[in-house]
Design an enzyme around this catalytic site. Sequence first.
Site, PDB file in Angstrom:
ATOM      1  N   PHE A 116     107.641  97.508 -10.026  1.00 24.91           N
ATOM      2  CA  PHE A 116     109.093  97.411 -10.242  1.00 24.91           C
ATOM      3  C   PHE A 116     109.358  97.487 -11.735  1.00 24.91           C
ATOM      4  CE2 PHE A 116     112.926  94.584 -10.595  1.00 24.91           C
ATOM      5  CZ  PHE A 116     113.764  95.195  -9.674  1.00 24.91           C
ATOM      6  N   LEU A 118     112.182  97.354 -14.307  1.00 27.11           N
ATOM      7  CA  LEU A 118     113.564  97.073 -14.727  1.00 27.11           C
ATOM      8  C   LEU A 118     113.585  96.644 -16.196  1.00 27.11           C
ATOM      9  CD1 LEU A 118     116.598  96.497 -13.919  1.00 27.11           C
ATOM     10  CD2 LEU A 118     115.858  94.188 -13.294  1.00 27.11           C
ATOM     11  N   GLY A 122     114.582  95.385 -25.003  1.00 30.21           N
ATOM     12  CA  GLY A 122     115.903  94.857 -25.352  1.00 30.21           C
ATOM     13  C   GLY A 122     116.733  94.470 -24.138  1.00 30.21           C
ATOM     14  N   GLY A 235     112.618  88.674  -4.059  1.00 25.84           N
ATOM     15  CA  GLY A 235     111.469  88.532  -4.959  1.00 25.84           C
ATOM     16  C   GLY A 235     111.326  87.113  -5.468  1.00 25.84           C
ATOM     17  N   ARG A 236     112.458  86.485  -5.761  1.00 31.00           N
ATOM     18  CA  ARG A 236     112.416  85.136  -6.346  1.00 31.00           C
ATOM     19  C   ARG A 236     111.889  84.102  -5.358  1.00 31.00           C
ATOM     20  NH1 ARG A 236     118.102  86.504  -9.460  1.00 31.00           N
ATOM     21  NH2 ARG A 236     117.075  87.584 -11.192  1.00 31.00           N
ATOM     22  N   GLU A 354     110.893  87.583 -13.062  1.00 34.62           N
ATOM     23  CA  GLU A 354     111.888  87.733 -11.961  1.00 34.62           C
ATOM     24  C   GLU A 354     113.152  86.930 -12.265  1.00 34.62           C
ATOM     25  OE1 GLU A 354     111.116  88.792  -8.204  1.00 34.62           O
ATOM     26  OE2 GLU A 354     109.170  89.667  -8.651  1.00 34.62           O
TER      27      GLU A 354
HETATM   28  N1  CAA Z   1     122.876  90.725  -4.806  1.00 37.02           N
HETATM   29  C1  CAA Z   1     123.601  91.887  -4.788  1.00 37.02           C
HETATM   30  N2  CAA Z   1     124.426  92.255  -5.819  1.00 37.02           N
HETATM   31  C2  CAA Z   1     124.508  91.413  -6.878  1.00 37.02           C
HETATM   32  C3  CAA Z   1     123.786  90.218  -6.954  1.00 37.02           C
HETATM   33  C4  CAA Z   1     122.944  89.878  -5.857  1.00 37.02           C
HETATM   34  N3  CAA Z   1     122.217  88.761  -5.870  1.00 37.02           N
HETATM   35  N4  CAA Z   1     124.042  89.625  -8.126  1.00 37.02           N
HETATM   36  C5  CAA Z   1     124.931  90.416  -8.779  1.00 37.02           C
HETATM   37  N5  CAA Z   1     125.201  91.500  -8.009  1.00 37.02           N
HETATM   38  C6  CAA Z   1     126.144  92.567  -8.312  1.00 37.02           C
HETATM   39  C7  CAA Z   1     127.543  91.986  -8.526  1.00 37.02           C
HETATM   40  O1  CAA Z   1     128.215  91.812  -7.295  1.00 37.02           O
HETATM   41  C8  CAA Z   1     128.187  93.039  -9.386  1.00 37.02           C
HETATM   42  O2  CAA Z   1     128.551  94.125  -8.571  1.00 37.02           O
HETATM   43  P1  CAA Z   1     130.027  94.711  -8.560  1.00 37.02           P
HETATM   44  O3  CAA Z   1     130.308  95.051 -10.004  1.00 37.02           O
HETATM   45  O4  CAA Z   1     129.955  95.896  -7.677  1.00 37.02           O
HETATM   46  O5  CAA Z   1     130.919  93.609  -8.096  1.00 37.02           O
HETATM   47  C9  CAA Z   1     127.028  93.542 -10.253  1.00 37.02           C
HETATM   48  O6  CAA Z   1     125.818  93.172  -9.556  1.00 37.02           O
HETATM   49  C10 CAA Z   1     127.030  92.923 -11.630  1.00 37.02           C
HETATM   50  O7  CAA Z   1     126.920  91.521 -11.461  1.00 37.02           O
HETATM   51  P2  CAA Z   1     127.141  90.509 -12.665  1.00 37.02           P
HETATM   52  O8  CAA Z   1     128.446  90.805 -13.367  1.00 37.02           O
HETATM   53  O9  CAA Z   1     126.946  89.134 -12.138  1.00 37.02           O
HETATM   54  O10 CAA Z   1     125.954  90.929 -13.657  1.00 37.02           O
HETATM   55  P3  CAA Z   1     125.528  90.337 -15.033  1.00 37.02           P
HETATM   56  O11 CAA Z   1     125.342  91.465 -15.984  1.00 37.02           O
HETATM   57  O12 CAA Z   1     126.440  89.208 -15.427  1.00 37.02           O
HETATM   58  O13 CAA Z   1     124.011  89.830 -14.777  1.00 37.02           O
HETATM   59  C11 CAA Z   1     122.274  88.359 -14.147  1.00 37.02           C
HETATM   60  C12 CAA Z   1     123.676  88.944 -13.862  1.00 37.02           C
HETATM   61  C13 CAA Z   1     122.106  87.401 -12.997  1.00 37.02           C
HETATM   62  C14 CAA Z   1     122.175  87.616 -15.444  1.00 37.02           C
HETATM   63  C15 CAA Z   1     121.221  89.511 -14.102  1.00 37.02           C
HETATM   64  O14 CAA Z   1     121.268  90.288 -15.290  1.00 37.02           O
HETATM   65  C16 CAA Z   1     119.823  88.985 -13.907  1.00 37.02           C
HETATM   66  O15 CAA Z   1     119.451  88.678 -12.793  1.00 37.02           O
HETATM   67  N6  CAA Z   1     119.001  88.905 -14.996  1.00 37.02           N
HETATM   68  C17 CAA Z   1     117.597  88.624 -14.876  1.00 37.02           C
HETATM   69  C18 CAA Z   1     116.807  89.894 -14.742  1.00 37.02           C
HETATM   70  C19 CAA Z   1     115.587  89.735 -13.914  1.00 37.02           C
HETATM   71  O16 CAA Z   1     115.529  88.952 -12.992  1.00 37.02           O
HETATM   72  N7  CAA Z   1     114.582  90.521 -14.227  1.00 37.02           N
HETATM   73  C20 CAA Z   1     113.388  90.514 -13.459  1.00 37.02           C
HETATM   74  C21 CAA Z   1     112.468  91.533 -13.952  1.00 37.02           C
HETATM   75  S1  CAA Z   1     111.364  92.064 -12.704  1.00 37.02           S
HETATM   76  C22 CAA Z   1     110.026  91.056 -12.767  1.00 37.02           C
HETATM   77  O17 CAA Z   1     109.979  90.113 -13.477  1.00 37.02           O
HETATM   78  C23 CAA Z   1     108.968  91.422 -11.787  1.00 37.02           C
HETATM   79  C24 CAA Z   1     107.616  91.073 -12.206  1.00 37.02           C
HETATM   80  O18 CAA Z   1     106.904  91.901 -12.712  1.00 37.02           O
HETATM   81  C25 CAA Z   1     107.075  89.739 -11.907  1.00 37.02           C
END
Ligand code: CAA
Length: 375
Positions: A116, A118, A122, A235-236, A354
């Site tokens: 994955f 993402l 930055g 995933g979480r 995640e």
């Molecule tokens: N399910 C579906 N859609 C969702 C959602 C969810 N849980 N959460 C948000 N959305 C949608 C919203 O509905 C919105 O959609 P619309 O515009 O169509 O209404 C859109 O996403 C934007 O939502 P937000 O305005 O809430 O977004 P934000 O920019 O404020 O960010 C955040 C929210 C929660 C901070 C997000 O940026 C986030 O989760 N950050 C952490 C990133 C992360 O988890 N990275 C993991 C990397 S992968 C990894 O680690 C794997 C590994 O290798 C171990």
Amino acid sequence: MELVLSEYHQKRWEEFKLFADSELDRGGQFPHENLKKAGERGYMGLPIPQAWGGKGEDFLTYILMLEEVSRVCASTGVILSVHTSVATFPLLYFGSDEQKNRFLPDLASGKLLGAFALTEAGAGSDAAALAATATIVAGGYLLNGSKMFITGGGEADLFTVFATLDRSLGSKGITAFLVEKGCPGLVAGPPERKMGLNRSHTAEIRMEDLFIPASNRLGDEKAGFNIAMALLDGGRIGIAAQGLGLARAALEFTIKHLKKQERAGIKTGQWSAFVVADLAAKAEAARLLIYKAAKAKDSRSSCTREASMAKVFATDLAMDAATKCLDLCHSAGCGENNPLNRYFCDAKAPQIYEGSNQIQRIVVARELLRQFNLS
Ligand code: CAA
């Protein structure tokens, strides 16, 4: 909601415990052998429907497997979690029939390993700020940019990659793509040298004019951010199970150490009892949060709040347990090749990846505020 395990789940859990204890190795390089054994038992596609080559088990069963695998080898745990929750589910939920036919059976059997992509240098917590670009060209897209901290980055066969068609649109410009290993323009870096989880081979991947045919776009153009968020909910819960597995491993190591001390006539003291009792109670609490989140996911209702709560609680517990157990075991736990040392080092990343635990708290608070009606 019923939170204790059914007879079926209890039986499966026992099987996973036996598998983890008797089949998995704990050290060395990338755990190819562990993944091969997991694949042979169907654990690489446990919650994938049988029609697509998986075992058709529910999400709770998959979570029980992740907990036990992580108790023995947390690196194998995170690879399995990423492979399933955020690299195979994307196809199941958002893939076309043609994409499912092409990739799902091989992912579910473990013939292909998924990753994955993402995160960027930055854009970690603020995932919508990602800068990797997708440019529309004849027949598809050209991807450019770099992705950081990709679990299994140098080993994976298929990446779910997120790139923006228009950065000025923020989250609304992001599109998801299926990127196959070996595509010209895809370069994976060497494994990062990390403090823990060293077998998971976290790596950078770079994309340089990487051509992706339109048939490898996942979902609609500019729908990628919502896809990423929806996947991360599941995933979480997997990472929470990894945290619980690590916490249990530290606790079990410590209880054995205390028993040995008692047998040798060394007084362990009340403080040890308080620490062990509190950690055991918190592990039970983490278990209930995780089961609740997994059952919410199984019932197909949104599990955002439950997943984030479980992730925070269980992964903070893993770090707390490893720290306190080291305090209790002292020199019996801190040697370079000691398992407790490994649990301590492995426990940090799950609090960060995640979505860091600070982000999880923001997600939970947002959900609570959304549900609270002032009128
Ligand atoms: N399910 C579906 N859609 C969702 C959602 C969810 N849980 N959460 C948000 N959305 C949608 C919203 O509905 C919105 O959609 P619309 O515009 O169509 O209404 C859109 O996403 C934007 O939502 P937000 O305005 O809430 O977004 P934000 O920019 O404020 O960010 C955040 C929210 C929660 C901070 C997000 O940026 C986030 O989760 N950050 C952490 C990133 C992360 O988890 N990275 C993991 C990397 S992968 C990894 O680690 C794997 C590994 O290798 C171990």
